[in-house]
Design a protein around this motif. Structure first.
Motif, PDB file in Angstrom:
ATOM      1  N   HIS B 403       0.817  -1.205   0.000  1.00 17.86           N
ATOM      2  CA  HIS B 403       0.000   0.000   0.000  1.00 17.86           C
ATOM      3  C   HIS B 403       0.849   1.252   0.000  1.00 17.86           C
ATOM      4  O   HIS B 403       1.949   1.275   0.558  1.00 17.86           O
ATOM      5  CB  HIS B 403      -0.895   0.001   1.240  1.00 17.86           C
ATOM      6  CG  HIS B 403      -1.997  -0.981   1.138  1.00 17.86           C
ATOM      7  ND1 HIS B 403      -3.300  -0.628   0.883  1.00 17.86           N
ATOM      8  CD2 HIS B 403      -1.991  -2.332   1.220  1.00 17.86           C
ATOM      9  CE1 HIS B 403      -4.038  -1.718   0.831  1.00 17.86           C
ATOM     10  NE2 HIS B 403      -3.287  -2.761   1.027  1.00 17.86           N
ATOM     11  N   GLY B 404       0.310   2.287  -0.566  1.00 20.51           N
ATOM     12  CA  GLY B 404       1.029   3.558  -0.554  1.00 20.51           C
ATOM     13  C   GLY B 404       0.191   4.639  -1.186  1.00 20.51           C
ATOM     14  O   GLY B 404      -1.022   4.504  -1.315  1.00 20.51           O
ATOM     15  N   THR B 405       0.829   5.713  -1.569  1.00 15.77           N
ATOM     16  CA  THR B 405       0.123   6.816  -2.217  1.00 15.77           C
ATOM     17  C   THR B 405      -0.021   6.494  -3.709  1.00 15.77           C
ATOM     18  O   THR B 405       0.672   5.620  -4.237  1.00 15.77           O
ATOM     19  CB  THR B 405       0.907   8.115  -2.068  1.00 15.77           C
ATOM     20  OG1 THR B 405       2.150   7.962  -2.786  1.00 15.77           O
ATOM     21  CG2 THR B 405       1.209   8.439  -0.609  1.00 15.77           C
ATOM     22  N   ASP B 407       1.140   8.139  -6.146  1.00 15.66           N
ATOM     23  CA  ASP B 407       2.433   8.349  -6.808  1.00 15.66           C
ATOM     24  C   ASP B 407       3.351   7.155  -6.583  1.00 15.66           C
ATOM     25  O   ASP B 407       4.077   6.732  -7.484  1.00 15.66           O
ATOM     26  CB  ASP B 407       3.104   9.623  -6.275  1.00 15.66           C
ATOM     27  CG  ASP B 407       2.356  10.874  -6.685  1.00 15.66           C
ATOM     28  OD1 ASP B 407       2.356  11.857  -5.909  1.00 15.66           O
ATOM     29  OD2 ASP B 407       1.765  10.880  -7.778  1.00 15.66           O
ATOM     30  N   PHE B 408       3.325   6.625  -5.389  1.00 16.79           N
ATOM     31  CA  PHE B 408       4.138   5.438  -5.088  1.00 16.79           C
ATOM     32  C   PHE B 408       3.720   4.286  -5.990  1.00 16.79           C
ATOM     33  O   PHE B 408       4.534   3.564  -6.549  1.00 16.79           O
ATOM     34  CB  PHE B 408       3.958   5.057  -3.619  1.00 16.79           C
ATOM     35  CG  PHE B 408       4.523   3.719  -3.266  1.00 16.79           C
ATOM     36  CD1 PHE B 408       3.707   2.596  -3.163  1.00 16.79           C
ATOM     37  CD2 PHE B 408       5.880   3.571  -3.027  1.00 16.79           C
ATOM     38  CE1 PHE B 408       4.232   1.362  -2.841  1.00 16.79           C
ATOM     39  CE2 PHE B 408       6.418   2.329  -2.703  1.00 16.79           C
ATOM     40  CZ  PHE B 408       5.592   1.219  -2.608  1.00 16.79           C
ATOM     41  N   SER B 411       4.795   4.914  -9.747  1.00 18.18           N
ATOM     42  CA  SER B 411       6.216   5.052 -10.044  1.00 18.18           C
ATOM     43  C   SER B 411       7.060   3.925  -9.452  1.00 18.18           C
ATOM     44  O   SER B 411       8.104   3.589 -10.003  1.00 18.18           O
ATOM     45  CB  SER B 411       6.726   6.398  -9.507  1.00 18.18           C
ATOM     46  OG  SER B 411       6.610   6.404  -8.094  1.00 18.18           O
ATOM     47  N   HIS B 412       6.624   3.340  -8.369  1.00 21.60           N
ATOM     48  CA  HIS B 412       7.487   2.367  -7.680  1.00 21.60           C
ATOM     49  C   HIS B 412       6.948   0.942  -7.819  1.00 21.60           C
ATOM     50  O   HIS B 412       7.668   0.034  -8.233  1.00 21.60           O
ATOM     51  CB  HIS B 412       7.573   2.757  -6.198  1.00 21.60           C
ATOM     52  CG  HIS B 412       8.635   2.031  -5.445  1.00 21.60           C
ATOM     53  ND1 HIS B 412       9.952   2.454  -5.407  1.00 21.60           N
ATOM     54  CD2 HIS B 412       8.583   0.915  -4.692  1.00 21.60           C
ATOM     55  CE1 HIS B 412      10.653   1.608  -4.660  1.00 21.60           C
ATOM     56  NE2 HIS B 412       9.855   0.671  -4.216  1.00 21.60           N
ATOM     57  N   ARG B 484      12.660  -4.046  -3.521  1.00 15.51           N
ATOM     58  CA  ARG B 484      12.276  -2.642  -3.556  1.00 15.51           C
ATOM     59  C   ARG B 484      11.699  -2.182  -2.221  1.00 15.51           C
ATOM     60  O   ARG B 484      11.022  -1.166  -2.150  1.00 15.51           O
ATOM     61  CB  ARG B 484      11.263  -2.401  -4.672  1.00 15.51           C
ATOM     62  CG  ARG B 484      11.885  -2.492  -6.050  1.00 15.51           C
ATOM     63  CD  ARG B 484      10.813  -2.718  -7.112  1.00 15.51           C
ATOM     64  NE  ARG B 484      11.381  -2.810  -8.443  1.00 15.51           N
ATOM     65  CZ  ARG B 484      11.944  -3.901  -8.942  1.00 15.51           C
ATOM     66  NH1 ARG B 484      12.016  -5.001  -8.206  1.00 15.51           N
ATOM     67  NH2 ARG B 484      12.429  -3.911 -10.172  1.00 15.51           N
ATOM     68  N   GLY B 485      11.924  -2.987  -1.192  1.00 11.92           N
ATOM     69  CA  GLY B 485      11.482  -2.591   0.147  1.00 11.92           C
ATOM     70  C   GLY B 485      10.006  -2.807   0.394  1.00 11.92           C
ATOM     71  O   GLY B 485       9.453  -2.315   1.378  1.00 11.92           O
ATOM     72  N   MET B 486       9.349  -3.560  -0.494  1.00 10.37           N
ATOM     73  CA  MET B 486       7.909  -3.770  -0.332  1.00 10.37           C
ATOM     74  C   MET B 486       7.662  -5.160   0.233  1.00 10.37           C
ATOM     75  O   MET B 486       8.442  -6.074   0.022  1.00 10.37           O
ATOM     76  CB  MET B 486       7.203  -3.652  -1.692  1.00 10.37           C
ATOM     77  CG  MET B 486       7.404  -2.307  -2.359  1.00 10.37           C
ATOM     78  SD  MET B 486       6.423  -2.137  -3.871  1.00 10.37           S
ATOM     79  CE  MET B 486       7.341  -3.144  -5.030  1.00 10.37           C
ATOM     80  N   HIS B 487       6.545  -5.292   0.926  1.00 14.77           N
ATOM     81  CA  HIS B 487       6.134  -6.651   1.288  1.00 14.77           C
ATOM     82  C   HIS B 487       5.338  -7.219   0.133  1.00 14.77           C
ATOM     83  O   HIS B 487       4.998  -6.503  -0.807  1.00 14.77           O
ATOM     84  CB  HIS B 487       5.313  -6.658   2.582  1.00 14.77           C
ATOM     85  CG  HIS B 487       4.009  -5.916   2.474  1.00 14.77           C
ATOM     86  ND1 HIS B 487       2.939  -6.347   1.713  1.00 14.77           N
ATOM     87  CD2 HIS B 487       3.592  -4.765   3.043  1.00 14.77           C
ATOM     88  CE1 HIS B 487       1.943  -5.503   1.823  1.00 14.77           C
ATOM     89  NE2 HIS B 487       2.304  -4.524   2.622  1.00 14.77           N
ATOM     90  N   PRO B 510      11.832  -3.915   7.578  1.00 15.34           N
ATOM     91  CA  PRO B 510      12.141  -2.563   8.028  1.00 15.34           C
ATOM     92  C   PRO B 510      12.203  -2.457   9.551  1.00 15.34           C
ATOM     93  O   PRO B 510      13.004  -1.718  10.091  1.00 15.34           O
ATOM     94  CB  PRO B 510      10.993  -1.723   7.480  1.00 15.34           C
ATOM     95  CG  PRO B 510      10.404  -2.515   6.389  1.00 15.34           C
ATOM     96  CD  PRO B 510      10.660  -3.952   6.675  1.00 15.34           C
ATOM     97  N   GLN B 511      11.356  -3.204  10.237  1.00 18.26           N
ATOM     98  CA  GLN B 511      11.341  -3.159  11.705  1.00 18.26           C
ATOM     99  C   GLN B 511      11.185  -4.577  12.252  1.00 18.26           C
ATOM    100  O   GLN B 511      10.078  -4.989  12.597  1.00 18.26           O
ATOM    101  CB  GLN B 511      10.196  -2.277  12.225  1.00 18.26           C
ATOM    102  CG  GLN B 511      10.270  -0.836  11.755  1.00 18.26           C
ATOM    103  CD  GLN B 511       9.222   0.032  12.428  1.00 18.26           C
ATOM    104  OE1 GLN B 511       9.505   0.928  13.202  1.00 18.26           O
ATOM    105  NE2 GLN B 511       7.966  -0.252  12.114  1.00 18.26           N
ATOM    106  N   ILE B 513      11.550  -5.719  14.950  1.00 14.46           N
ATOM    107  CA  ILE B 513      11.001  -5.749  16.304  1.00 14.46           C
ATOM    108  C   ILE B 513       9.532  -6.152  16.320  1.00 14.46           C
ATOM    109  O   ILE B 513       9.023  -6.682  17.313  1.00 14.46           O
ATOM    110  CB  ILE B 513      11.204  -4.382  16.999  1.00 14.46           C
ATOM    111  CG1 ILE B 513      10.892  -4.466  18.504  1.00 14.46           C
ATOM    112  CG2 ILE B 513      10.363  -3.285  16.362  1.00 14.46           C
ATOM    113  CD1 ILE B 513      11.835  -5.315  19.293  1.00 14.46           C
ATOM    114  N   ILE B 514       8.822  -5.908  15.198  1.00  9.57           N
ATOM    115  CA  ILE B 514       7.389  -6.238  15.223  1.00  9.57           C
ATOM    116  C   ILE B 514       7.184  -7.734  15.389  1.00  9.57           C
ATOM    117  O   ILE B 514       6.185  -8.175  15.969  1.00  9.57           O
ATOM    118  CB  ILE B 514       6.636  -5.727  13.974  1.00  9.57           C
ATOM    119  CG1 ILE B 514       7.161  -6.365  12.694  1.00  9.57           C
ATOM    120  CG2 ILE B 514       6.658  -4.223  13.903  1.00  9.57           C
ATOM    121  CD1 ILE B 514       6.330  -6.010  11.463  1.00  9.57           C
TER     122      ILE B 514
END
Lengths: 423, 543, 488
Positions: B403-405, B407-408, B411-412, B484-487, B510-511, B513-514
């Motif tokens: 999920h994202g905006t 634009d994300f 473009s991504h 690309r840093g996405m799940h 990215p975290q 810890i979750i």
């Protein structure tokens, strides 16, 4: 086709459970959203079409053996086709009803017989009827009726009373009314009388293909001998057999349900109504006249893939979705009767709720059969109608049996009764 | 593992002999699952449950869960059960089928919420809500899905989310049989004040098992919930016409159902933002494109002309009008406008026209024909055709879906998704529907701002090569997303992932810890580990 | 204890650790009846790194921390220490507006940012953030959202936490976590590069972490920034009044508008509260109260950047039509109040003194959640109880705020009193306590359990209490975060 020939259907089932509901587009309430009596009564997922596809695949893969429960899963189902319709709203390669039938055929072939069905089939073999009655009593409904005997004469039209009407004295009037209507319209009609034999349709649904074929071939021959061109019946089960199954064995007769005939006669002005019936009624679409009332379309071809993996057929394969069943005619007939007000139930036409009698359920699981009918009567009552009208003796008898048991006051009619009353 | 007679008897004593089964055929009907072949080495069967139970009440569910705790047996509940996440992930699990808990307990018309049990599906609640001028959010998988499952346990965007919110946004108070067998009633319900609020008192406990993903049945059983309803300015019963499958609905005066297309992806993203800002749109979804940019214009004709089937695809694709629609329909999505008054719909149409002028977008003319518009309206309002996902090749799996905006997205996510799918489509083992086979809500949450693209991979579960092809694509898609840093999308859940791959992805999350926090939640809330791995809890706690 | 001061000085610098009595005094009590307790120290971190180091230190030393974002006067007792030796973590130095993103309508703010600071900056980008009802000048934006204070515009609230979305939290165990969308990609700067904007608050994964920080009174952790979803700045903004003598008369109309999602600002005020908001001084407020109608439904109507005039025009016409169906008047002026004046009061950054204190210098609020249709019953109860305890019902200020697009409703009774007058103080204490109990018994949901409400609520909901403690054990196992609050 045998069960193993439907493996693709099983594996392509997405377990979306559309088969449990009426086509989702048509849901109008919480109460009447369900489409499949079997899962609603049976509870476990195995009692749905998708559940039966899973069970069939499991059987083919040798994951399970035959058990009593497996028989129940296979047979506690009216083979009403509601699942098939809902699935085919979106899926063109699925044949859920065929798998359900094929499972039964396999069970019968492998000797896994439901005792209650065995009795019925035994009687069928001996007495040529599904009613556990003696052959000798068949034809009594026509006593005193001045109509051609097709065992001795020829006629263009055969009126097939069917097992239920033939042996249910309360329903003899339906057959007599149908024959009189045909005769009064100048139709060259005859009957087989006491030599009439079962259409074989119920045996087919119960998995006894051999019996079905025998009766079908027998009837086809008898009618050919009598010069018949058109088969008319008031029994929707029979209608399905003649219209959809017999052509697969080479039959070429035109097949009409009595209600279609009546509709034609009204349109031509050959039936005129002189009386008024001031009554609010609702119409129950019999499964075998409605969603299973589409004619057989022969097809021979192959499955192939386009664009990599998109599944198509060559030539194009006709899909029986139930949309072109006999819906218009009974409704127009009812609407043309003076004073009658037709109110529709929520579940109608191709997504009608089953009466509960079919598929061998009335014979083997009477409680389930009556429960299904009760559900339908609740739905009829919810419309505010005083009477439920149908076009199948099995439906009507099941409604009557349910009514009597529950002290219900809803009136139950066959469409031809109202037509006759109004003439 | 087979249940001991003692355990079976204990469970039977709770639900009654008619509502429990250990018959293998019955159990296999539960093991059979959509896309099971991706994680079960080609088999359509997930692990077979030890027993299937049909509880009829919260009390029965609680008693079952307590029994599971006593005997240390895993327990997996589902409402409608569509998906491999509904089935056991391992042996030794009993399956709870909640279909007997199927009531709509209340519709509070004034305050716009309903209280439902697990087996109430979106289609049922919608029909009842419409009678009183209300509507319910329907999750993207369609109206055959359980309202409770969507709200409490599984994902949540849908075509109407821009107006009606994400499934979890609509969750008010709920009744939750926790894995310990304790019953938590959240928010106002726990305080005896009714169902209208799911938060508090103080910190909101519904946070434990929801998140964006939901617990997928892995952390207890949700037995009732209140769900926010939304306004419905349409008729009390939506009239449906047409011969199956060409069902359609006439458009009321205050509705419009468009397909809008845009010249570039940048202008596409602009349009999303402008629609959010203009606060127009009752339904906004890129729906038909799930069938692929190369195929959908032909395929939807099956819903317009009942004599057409998938067999007619090639012929339809050759028709000039379909060719034109293919071109015109690129970079498109569907938008339903619903005005609460005549002035409102006029305003919305005017605002839309401005947006189209500003972005160079247009209303796709073929889709504005009456038959098309009627079909679009029925489809998107009722979400009644979602088995369409399976219509081409037999089944599908959804991939990417970060999920994202807007634009994300364009473009991504989009380039990665198109590259991956296009490359695998050329191999012939999955359907070649075009590199853009992406579907998703224009906004996955209420009011806009958050969206995704779910890239559809259509494959044939009956064909082993196709299954292998789908698996290869899924692995590739997951890798491409992670690079690309996405799940990932559903492909991460549907396929069998090795423990090493899982640990690798968690370490690079990215975290990380979750996962530790979820482990702690699992230990605190499910000390006897009766929930299956659907609620993710790693072996390690520290990172 | 000097050691503790030295430890903290190493983290934040000497000028940001305070122990002067006059400073400690300002944190030792507030406007509530919470038992005063003087903290040991006040520490003022400048960023999340310092916050994290402070929290880790608190775990190591077993020191209770009390996070504070807003300046005084504070009202609900949540920032008054409950434990001796507490250290106030005053986040007032963290005043950065980290980012304003017009395209995605998001702003990211630190806890020290107030509405006075934020709104003008947002306005430069043609944005606005919905406010609570005339917040005090020192009110932290983030604190207001974390406390689940109601907003004025119900249609923008798809769920209770709105417009708060992603956050960054330093949990009580010292771990730092970005919640929501912000937690599913790399660092913030990387996210912005890929056009991500921290829009959704859900997750990450299978937990909605930010929900644990809401109405938590700082007992779970410290939120070091929050992303908020903004509205577009209106180009045209009108305000209407729908007056009535009885609250019941307004409800049908209100429900219809809520159903349509019409209007922007949407709140009910009785004459007392409206007078306090727009009146000048105690005399002015008293006079105005007599002039104003007993009840007013206040409706804002905004036209934003697209077709603003058309939007306002058509909704206004529709709303007038609907009002007529209910026999109600739709006015831009009512006796005692004009639209421009009230709109300015509601929308512009707040002024001193805080409106609740203008009438008598002190005020106690009883507020809870319910549904709109039940509010008249609660009003009746409050009127009856106030008479029992010798408090004039006409003094009670009432604020009713539909929330979550009309599903729930914030109901608030503001009880002005003279805090210097001991008799009044006693009267108010009794009314507050007995009133709260009676309202709760009647079905009021005290979702934000300050002070005595905590025991009332948690004693009546054992399972929630047990479950909350489990969550607390995970995120603040050593109970360093504001111990003694809620049920901890």
């Amino acid at each position: 086709m045998a069960l193993e020939d439907y493996r693709a259907v099983m594996e392509r089932c997405a377990r979306g459970s559309f088969c449990k509901w009426i086509p989702l587009a048509h849901i109008k309430s919480w109460r009447f959203a369900k489409g499949c009596p079997s899962i609603e009564y049976g509870g476990f997922h195995s009692y749905s079409a998708t559940g039966r596809l899973a069970v069939s695949l499991s059987l083919l893969e040798g994951r399970i053996n035959y058990t009593d429960e497996l028989l129940k899963i296979a047979y506690k189902c009216q083979v009403c086709g509601a699942c098939d319709v809902s699935c085919k709203v979106c899926r063109d390669v699925m044949e859920t009803l065929e798998v359900i039938r094929a499972l039964r055929v396999k069970l019968v072939e492998d000797g896994q017989l439901l005792p209650e069905h065995m009795y019925v089939i035994e009687n069928l073999r001996k007495e040529d009827n599904m009613m556990m009655k003696s052959k000798a009593e068949r034809g009594k409904w026509a006593e005193g009726l001045d109509v051609k005997d097709l065992t001795k004469e020829s006629a263009e039209v055969v009126f097939h009373a069917g097992c239920h009407i033939s042996f249910d004295e309360d329903q003899w009037k339906l057959a007599r009314a149908a024959v009189n209507l045909l005769k009064n319209a100048g139709i060259d009609v005859g009957i087989m009388g006491k030599d009439e034999a079962c259409c074989g349709g119920k045996a087919y649904d119960m998995g006894y293909r051999g019996e079905f074929t025998k009766y079908a071939q027998n009837n086809i021959e008898a009618w050919n001998r009598a010069g018949v061109k058109i088969v008319v019946t008031s029994c929707s089960d029979g209608y399905f057999a003649f219209n959809r199954l017999y052509p697969q064995l080479g039959s070429r007769f035109e097949v009409l349900h009595t209600v279609e005939f009546i509709h034609r006669l009204i349109k031509k002005g050959k039936i005129k109504f002189s009386k008024t019936i001031p009554m609010r009624v609702t119409y129950h679409d019999p499964c075998h006249l409605g969603r299973m009332g589409e004619p057989y379309i022969p097809w021979e071809g192959i499955e192939k893939k386009i664009r990599g993996q998109i599944i198509v057929h060559e030539p194009s394969k006709p899909i029986m979705r139930g949309g072109n069943g006999i819906y218009k005619q009974p409704r127009e007939v009812l609407r043309s009767i003076p004073g009658l007000e037709l109110i529709e139930m929520e579940r109608v036409k191709e997504y009608s709720w089953c009466c509960g009698a079919g598929g061998g359920v009335k014979e083997a699981y009477p409680d389930f059969s009556l429960w299904t009918a009760k559900e339908r009567l609740e739905e009829a009552k919810a419309t505010g109608a005083e009477a439920i009208v149908s076009a199948c003796p099995w439906c009507e008898r099941n409604f009557i049996d349910t009514s009597n048991g529950n002290g219900e006051r809803m009136k139950i009619y066959d469409i031809i009764e109202l037509v006759q009353q109004a003439i | 593992m087979t249940l001991s007679r003692e355990v079976y008897q204990a469970l039977e004593d709770i639900v009654g002999p008619d509502n429990i089964s250990d018959d293998p055929a019955t159990l296999d009907s539960y093991a059979f699952q959509w896309v099971a072949e991706l994680s079960q080495r080609g088999s359509k069967f997930m692990p077979r449950p030890e027993a299937a139970l049909l509880p009829g009440s919260t009390e029965e569910v609680q008693a079952i869960v307590r029994t599971c705790n006593r005997y240390k047996i895993k327990c997996k509940a589902f409402s409608t059960g569509w998906g491999p996440y509904a089935a056991p992930k391992t042996d030794g699990v009993i399956q709870l089928d909640l279909r007997r808990m199927d009531r709509i307990l209340e519709i509070d018309e004034k305050n716009m919420f309903a209280v439902v049990e697990p087996y109430v599906i979106g289609g049922q609640l919608q029909a009842e809500a419409m009678k009183v001028g209300l509507n319910t959010h329907i999750i993207g998988a369609g109206s055959s899905c359980s309202v409770i499952a969507a709200c409490t346990s599984f994902l949540g965007p849908g075509p109407d989310s821009i107006y009606m919110g994400h499934s979890s946004e609509n969750l008010l108070a709920m009744e939750w049989v926790m894995p310990t067998g304790d019953i938590l009633r959240t928010g106002s319900l726990g305080s005896g004040a009714g169902w209208f609020c799911g938060e508090g008192p103080g910190p909101s406990l519904r946070g434990i098992a929801r998140g964006r993903r939901g617990a997928w049945g892995g952390l207890g059983v949700f037995t009732k919930c209140a769900v926010k309803l939304s306004p419905w300015p349409g008729p009390a019963v939506m009239p449906v016409e047409g011969v199956i499958p060409a069902y359609n609905s006439p458009l009321p005066e205050n509705f419009r159902a468009y397909t809008l297309a845009f010249p570039t992806w940048e202008s596409y993203a602009d349009a999303y933002n402008k629609i959010y800002d203009a606060e127009i749109g009752y339904i906004a979804h890129r729906q038909f494109n799930l069938l692929g940019e190369e195929v959908w214009p032909a395929y939807i004709m099956r819903f317009i002309d009942p004599t057409k089937t998938t067999d007619d695809l090639e012929e339809l694709l050759r028709l000039p009008e379909i060719q034109k629609l293919k071109v015109e329909g690129r970079r498109s999505f569907q938008l339903v406008l619903a005005g609460v008054t005549p002035r409102d719909i006029e305003y919305q149409k005017k605002a839309l026209n401005e947006i189209l002028v500003e972005t160079g977008g247009r209303i796709v003319s073929k889709m504005a024909e009456p038959a098309m518009e009627r079909f679009t309206l029925l489809y998107l309002i009722k979400m009644c055709f979602k088995e369409i996902n399976m219509g081409l090749a037999g089944t599908y799996i959804g991939t990417f879906a970060q999920h994202g905006t807007p634009d994300f997205l364009v473009s991504h996510l989009r380039p990665a998704a198109e590259e991956a799918l296009g490359r695998h489509q050329r191999k012939g083992l999955i359907a070649d529907t075009g590199a853009d086979s992406m579907m998703a809500a224009v906004s996955g949450i209420g009011g806009g701002g958050d969206c995704t693209f779910e890239q559809f991979c259509h494959y044939d579960p009956h064909n082993k090569e196709s299954v292998r092809g789908a698996l290869a694509y899924c692995a590739d898609a997951a890798r491409a997303a992670r690079e690309r840093g996405m799940h990932g999308g559903l492909e991460d859940i549907a396929r069998e992932i090795s423990k090493e791959e899982l640990e690798e992805s968690r370490r690079h999350a990215p975290q990380p810890i979750i996962y530790a926090f979820q482990r702690k939640i699992k230990e605190a809330f499910d000390p006897n580990d009766i929930g299956d791995g659907s609620y993710i809890a790693t072996e390690e706690v520290k990172y | 204890m000097g050691e503790k001061k030295d430890d903290l000085i190493k983290i934040v610098g000497a000028e940001n650790v305070m122990d002067a009595p006059e400073i400690l005094e300002t944190y030792s009590s507030d406007q509530s009846f919470a038992r005063p307790m003087t903290p040991r120290l006040v520490v003022k971190p400048k960023d999340s790194d310092e916050v994290q180091r402070i929290v880790k230190w608190a775990n190591q030393t077993g020191t209770p921390l009390v996070p504070v974002s807003s300046g005084s006067p504070r009202f609900h007792g949540d920032t008054v220490p409950s434990m001796p030796g507490s250290v106030i973590v005053d986040l007032g130095r963290m005043k950065r507006i980290i980012r304003i993103d017009r395209r995605n309508r998001m702003a990211i703010v630190e806890p020290g940012v107030t509405y006075s600071q934020l709104e003008p900056e947002l306005a430069k980008e043609d944005l606005r953030l919905s406010m609570p009802l005339v917040p005090r000048i020192s009110k932290s934006v983030l604190a207001s959202l974390l406390e689940r204070e109601p907003r004025l515009i119900p249609k923008y609230q798809w769920q209770m936490p709105d417009p708060l979305r992603s956050t960054e939290v330093v949990w009580g165990n010292g771990e730092i976590l970005k919640t929501g969308d912000a937690g599913t990609f790399g660092r913030l700067e990387e996210q912005w590069k890929e056009h991500l904007a921290q829009v959704s608050g859900l997750g990450p994964l299978q937990v909605d972490y930010y929900r644990f920080t809401l109405a938590a009174q700082g007992t779970m952790g410290i939120v070091t920034w929050g992303a908020v979803r903004c509205e577009i700045l209106p180009q045209i903004h009108k305000l209407f009044f729908v007056p009535a003598e009885r609250l019941d008369d307004l409800l049908g109309f209100a429900y219809r508008l809520l159903r349509f999602r019409y209007g922007d600002e949407f709140l009910f005020l009785n004459n007392s509260n409206l007078a306090s908001i727009i009146g000048e001084g105690p005399e002015g407020i008293m006079t105005l109260k007599e002039e104003l109608p007993q009840w007013v439904l206040i409706l804002g109507l905004a036209g934003r950047d697209r077709l603003p005039r058309e939007k306002v025009e058509f909704q206004e016409k529709d709303m007038i039509d609907i009002a007529q169906q209910f026999g109600l008047k739709f006015e831009s002026t009512i006796p005692g109040a004009r639209d421009r004046v009230v709109l300015e009061a509601l929308l512009t950054p707040p002024k001193e003194p805080y409106w609740k204190l203008r009438y008598k210098g002190g005020c106690q609020d009883i507020f809870f959640l319910t549904t709109l249709d039940k509010t008249p019953e609660f009003v009746k109860t409050m009127y009856s109880l106030s008479q029992t305890w010798g408090y004039s019902p006409s003094e009670i200020g009432i604020y009713i705020q539909p929330m979550i697009q009309g599903v729930a409703c914030h109901c608030e009774f503001d009880l002005p009193y003279d805090p210097i007058n001991k008799k009044e103080v006693t009267k108010i204490q009794r009314l507050f306590t007995e009133g709260s109990k009676a309202l709760m018994k009647q079905g009021a949901f005290f979702s934000r359990p300050y002070g005595i409400w905590a025991d009332m609520v948690y004693n009546g909901d054992a399972q929630t209490t047990i479950t909350l403690k489990k969550v607390k054990d995970i995120f603040d196992p050593n109970n360093v975060m504001n111990p003694g609050k809620l049920c901890f």
